[in-house]
Write a protein that holds these residues in place. Structure first.
Motif, PDB file in Angstrom:
ATOM      1  N   GLY A 250     110.858  70.113  39.986  1.00 58.08           N
ATOM      2  CA  GLY A 250     109.620  70.259  40.376  1.00 58.08           C
ATOM      3  C   GLY A 250     108.964  71.095  39.168  1.00 58.08           C
ATOM      4  N   SER A 251     109.643  71.393  38.094  1.00 61.01           N
ATOM      5  CA  SER A 251     109.280  72.250  36.901  1.00 61.01           C
ATOM      6  C   SER A 251     108.482  70.952  36.000  1.00 61.01           C
ATOM      7  CB  SER A 251     110.289  72.841  36.151  1.00 61.01           C
ATOM      8  OG  SER A 251     110.887  73.931  36.940  1.00 61.01           O
ATOM      9  N   HIS A 252     107.633  71.365  35.262  1.00 59.89           N
ATOM     10  CA  HIS A 252     106.855  70.702  34.195  1.00 59.89           C
ATOM     11  C   HIS A 252     107.579  70.794  32.856  1.00 59.89           C
ATOM     12  CE1 HIS A 252     103.589  69.651  36.816  1.00 59.89           C
ATOM     13  NE2 HIS A 252     103.507  70.918  37.485  1.00 59.89           N
ATOM     14  N   ILE A 253     107.624  69.352  32.299  1.00 61.91           N
ATOM     15  CA  ILE A 253     108.403  69.482  30.856  1.00 61.91           C
ATOM     16  C   ILE A 253     107.809  70.410  30.012  1.00 61.91           C
ATOM     17  CG2 ILE A 253     107.222  67.375  30.275  1.00 61.91           C
ATOM     18  CD1 ILE A 253     110.803  68.059  29.494  1.00 61.91           C
ATOM     19  N   ASN A 254     106.430  70.668  30.017  1.00 62.94           N
ATOM     20  CA  ASN A 254     105.916  71.387  29.180  1.00 62.94           C
ATOM     21  C   ASN A 254     106.252  72.846  29.182  1.00 62.94           C
ATOM     22  OD1 ASN A 254     104.426  69.314  27.950  1.00 62.94           O
ATOM     23  ND2 ASN A 254     102.631  69.766  29.198  1.00 62.94           N
ATOM     24  N   LYS A 255     106.414  73.349  30.224  1.00 58.67           N
ATOM     25  CA  LYS A 255     106.721  74.798  30.724  1.00 58.67           C
ATOM     26  C   LYS A 255     108.227  74.979  30.020  1.00 58.67           C
ATOM     27  CE  LYS A 255     107.464  78.085  34.158  1.00 58.67           C
ATOM     28  NZ  LYS A 255     107.440  78.262  35.616  1.00 58.67           N
ATOM     29  N   TYR A 256     109.103  73.900  30.308  1.00 55.88           N
ATOM     30  CA  TYR A 256     110.353  73.838  29.893  1.00 55.88           C
ATOM     31  C   TYR A 256     110.290  74.031  28.204  1.00 55.88           C
ATOM     32  CZ  TYR A 256     115.212  72.362  28.975  1.00 55.88           C
ATOM     33  OH  TYR A 256     116.440  72.352  28.217  1.00 55.88           O
ATOM     34  N   ILE A 257     109.560  73.069  27.596  1.00 58.45           N
ATOM     35  CA  ILE A 257     109.716  73.102  26.225  1.00 58.45           C
ATOM     36  C   ILE A 257     109.299  74.418  25.569  1.00 58.45           C
ATOM     37  CG2 ILE A 257     108.493  72.173  24.351  1.00 58.45           C
ATOM     38  CD1 ILE A 257     108.204  69.541  25.795  1.00 58.45           C
TER      39      ILE A 257
ATOM     40  N   GLU B 272     109.479  77.419  27.119  1.00 54.34           N
ATOM     41  CA  GLU B 272     110.177  78.666  27.297  1.00 54.34           C
ATOM     42  C   GLU B 272     111.509  78.301  26.414  1.00 54.34           C
ATOM     43  OE1 GLU B 272     111.091  78.321  31.625  1.00 54.34           O
ATOM     44  OE2 GLU B 272     109.173  79.049  32.021  1.00 54.34           O
ATOM     45  N   PHE B 273     111.874  77.051  26.506  1.00 56.50           N
ATOM     46  CA  PHE B 273     113.142  76.863  25.477  1.00 56.50           C
ATOM     47  C   PHE B 273     112.780  77.259  23.908  1.00 56.50           C
ATOM     48  CE2 PHE B 273     115.785  74.802  22.673  1.00 56.50           C
ATOM     49  CZ  PHE B 273     117.099  74.929  23.118  1.00 56.50           C
ATOM     50  N   ASN B 274     111.401  76.871  23.408  1.00 57.85           N
ATOM     51  CA  ASN B 274     111.204  77.124  21.908  1.00 57.85           C
ATOM     52  C   ASN B 274     111.135  78.794  21.911  1.00 57.85           C
ATOM     53  OD1 ASN B 274     111.310  74.759  20.944  1.00 57.85           O
ATOM     54  ND2 ASN B 274     109.225  74.213  21.635  1.00 57.85           N
ATOM     55  N   CYS B 275     110.522  79.479  23.059  1.00 53.69           N
ATOM     56  CA  CYS B 275     110.529  81.040  22.956  1.00 53.69           C
ATOM     57  C   CYS B 275     111.884  81.620  22.796  1.00 53.69           C
ATOM     58  CB  CYS B 275     109.729  81.506  24.096  1.00 53.69           C
ATOM     59  SG  CYS B 275     109.614  83.346  24.149  1.00 53.69           S
ATOM     60  N   LEU B 276     112.917  81.138  23.700  1.00 54.23           N
ATOM     61  CA  LEU B 276     114.193  81.739  23.714  1.00 54.23           C
ATOM     62  C   LEU B 276     115.054  81.378  22.342  1.00 54.23           C
ATOM     63  CD1 LEU B 276     115.153  80.971  27.355  1.00 54.23           C
ATOM     64  CD2 LEU B 276     114.765  83.337  26.361  1.00 54.23           C
ATOM     65  N   ALA B 277     114.670  80.101  21.899  1.00 52.82           N
ATOM     66  CA  ALA B 277     115.349  79.623  20.751  1.00 52.82           C
ATOM     67  C   ALA B 277     115.252  80.269  19.599  1.00 52.82           C
ATOM     68  CB  ALA B 277     115.171  78.059  20.463  1.00 52.82           C
ATOM     69  N   THR B 278     113.867  81.100  19.395  1.00 57.46           N
ATOM     70  CA  THR B 278     113.365  81.919  18.369  1.00 57.46           C
ATOM     71  C   THR B 278     113.969  83.117  18.359  1.00 57.46           C
ATOM     72  OG1 THR B 278     111.342  82.639  19.498  1.00 57.46           O
ATOM     73  CG2 THR B 278     110.979  80.615  17.985  1.00 57.46           C
TER      74      THR B 278
ATOM     75  N   PHE C 265     119.044  71.884  24.469  1.00 62.37           N
ATOM     76  CA  PHE C 265     117.886  71.408  25.008  1.00 62.37           C
ATOM     77  C   PHE C 265     117.930  70.330  25.932  1.00 62.37           C
ATOM     78  CE2 PHE C 265     114.065  68.879  24.952  1.00 62.37           C
ATOM     79  CZ  PHE C 265     113.003  69.780  25.385  1.00 62.37           C
ATOM     80  N   TYR C 266     118.528  69.449  25.362  1.00 65.26           N
ATOM     81  CA  TYR C 266     118.752  68.238  26.117  1.00 65.26           C
ATOM     82  C   TYR C 266     119.786  68.239  27.457  1.00 65.26           C
ATOM     83  CZ  TYR C 266     120.391  63.300  27.236  1.00 65.26           C
ATOM     84  OH  TYR C 266     120.739  61.974  27.780  1.00 65.26           O
ATOM     85  N   ASN C 267     121.004  69.164  27.335  1.00 61.15           N
ATOM     86  CA  ASN C 267     121.759  69.509  28.568  1.00 61.15           C
ATOM     87  C   ASN C 267     120.896  70.011  29.444  1.00 61.15           C
ATOM     88  OD1 ASN C 267     123.912  68.247  27.698  1.00 61.15           O
ATOM     89  ND2 ASN C 267     124.695  70.064  26.844  1.00 61.15           N
ATOM     90  N   GLY C 268     119.517  71.013  29.372  1.00 62.63           N
ATOM     91  CA  GLY C 268     118.909  71.601  30.256  1.00 62.63           C
ATOM     92  C   GLY C 268     117.861  70.646  30.788  1.00 62.63           C
ATOM     93  N   LEU C 269     117.683  69.415  30.497  1.00 67.67           N
ATOM     94  CA  LEU C 269     116.739  68.566  31.077  1.00 67.67           C
ATOM     95  C   LEU C 269     117.156  67.972  32.218  1.00 67.67           C
ATOM     96  CD1 LEU C 269     115.813  66.390  27.974  1.00 67.67           C
ATOM     97  CD2 LEU C 269     114.427  68.228  29.076  1.00 67.67           C
ATOM     98  N   LEU C 270     116.474  67.412  33.237  1.00 69.24           N
ATOM     99  CA  LEU C 270     116.745  66.905  34.567  1.00 69.24           C
ATOM    100  C   LEU C 270     117.163  65.675  34.021  1.00 69.24           C
ATOM    101  CD1 LEU C 270     113.342  67.735  36.746  1.00 69.24           C
ATOM    102  CD2 LEU C 270     115.864  68.840  36.881  1.00 69.24           C
ATOM    103  N   ASP C 271     118.234  65.124  35.066  1.00 67.41           N
ATOM    104  CA  ASP C 271     118.795  63.955  34.877  1.00 67.41           C
ATOM    105  C   ASP C 271     117.835  62.688  34.686  1.00 67.41           C
ATOM    106  OD1 ASP C 271     121.575  64.997  34.872  1.00 67.41           O
ATOM    107  OD2 ASP C 271     121.712  64.551  36.766  1.00 67.41           O
ATOM    108  N   CYS C 272     116.850  62.837  35.545  1.00 71.47           N
ATOM    109  CA  CYS C 272     115.734  61.699  35.427  1.00 71.47           C
ATOM    110  C   CYS C 272     115.076  61.696  34.175  1.00 71.47           C
ATOM    111  CB  CYS C 272     114.909  61.728  36.459  1.00 71.47           C
ATOM    112  SG  CYS C 272     113.576  63.146  36.559  1.00 71.47           S
ATOM    113  N   ILE C 273     114.923  62.695  33.539  1.00 68.47           N
ATOM    114  CA  ILE C 273     114.236  62.942  32.244  1.00 68.47           C
ATOM    115  C   ILE C 273     115.220  62.209  31.264  1.00 68.47           C
ATOM    116  CG2 ILE C 273     113.348  64.369  30.392  1.00 68.47           C
ATOM    117  CD1 ILE C 273     112.305  65.793  32.447  1.00 68.47           C
ATOM    118  N   LYS C 274     116.396  62.605  31.062  1.00 65.94           N
ATOM    119  CA  LYS C 274     117.700  61.930  30.521  1.00 65.94           C
ATOM    120  C   LYS C 274     117.629  60.527  30.521  1.00 65.94           C
ATOM    121  CE  LYS C 274     120.521  66.125  30.752  1.00 65.94           C
ATOM    122  NZ  LYS C 274     121.851  66.668  31.174  1.00 65.94           N
ATOM    123  N   ASP C 275     117.613  60.070  31.819  1.00 68.07           N
ATOM    124  CA  ASP C 275     117.717  58.767  31.974  1.00 68.07           C
ATOM    125  C   ASP C 275     116.446  57.867  31.330  1.00 68.07           C
ATOM    126  OD1 ASP C 275     120.099  59.055  33.581  1.00 68.07           O
ATOM    127  OD2 ASP C 275     118.965  58.968  35.202  1.00 68.07           O
ATOM    128  N   LYS C 276     115.409  58.485  31.481  1.00 71.81           N
ATOM    129  CA  LYS C 276     114.425  57.792  30.675  1.00 71.81           C
ATOM    130  C   LYS C 276     114.430  58.036  29.201  1.00 71.81           C
ATOM    131  CE  LYS C 276     111.024  58.501  34.158  1.00 71.81           C
ATOM    132  NZ  LYS C 276     109.729  59.264  34.595  1.00 71.81           N
TER     133      LYS C 276
END
Length: 105
Positions: free
Chosen positions: A4-11, A13-19, A33-44
């Motif tokens: 239910g999360s949006h990919i933009n929010k994930y990106i 948050e990840f970039n903030c933590l990565a810095t 980053f890739y491992n944290g993605l939902l499986d449906c996004i990984k499939d796409k």
């Protein structure tokens, strides 16, 4: 990433933590980053890469069929090796230009 999360929010948050972390190289961060993605996004992503691979493979096959290499048994006694060397270098340059995204003419 939660369902239910949006990919933009994930990106973001990840970039903030990565810095904020030290000692991780870019490859390790990509992996996390890739491992944290939902499986449906990984499939796409995987499907898109797969489609690109097979399209490229098909283009190379079509080009190879339209420009067949002469067989070694058809060489003439007057300079057959130089024509074979010439054909090999032209096909090598064609393949390298395909890898660079150029369309050889």
């Amino acid at each position: 990433m939660k369902d239910g999360s949006h990919i933009n929010k994930y990106i973001v948050e990840f970039n903030c933590l990565a810095t904020q972390v030290c000692g991780y190289e870019e490859g390790a961060l990509h992996h996390m980053f890739y491992n944290g993605l939902l499986d449906c996004i990984k499939d796409k992503i995987t499907h898109g890469i797969d489609v690109c691979y097979w399209e490229c493979k098909s283009e190379i096959t079509c080009q190879t069929k339209s420009n067949p290499q002469p067989s070694s048994s058809k060489q003439s006694s007057s300079g057959g090796s130089s024509s074979k060397q010439s054909n090999t270098s032209s096909s090598t340059s064609s393949l390298s230009s395909i890898g660079k995204g150029k369309n050889p003419q």
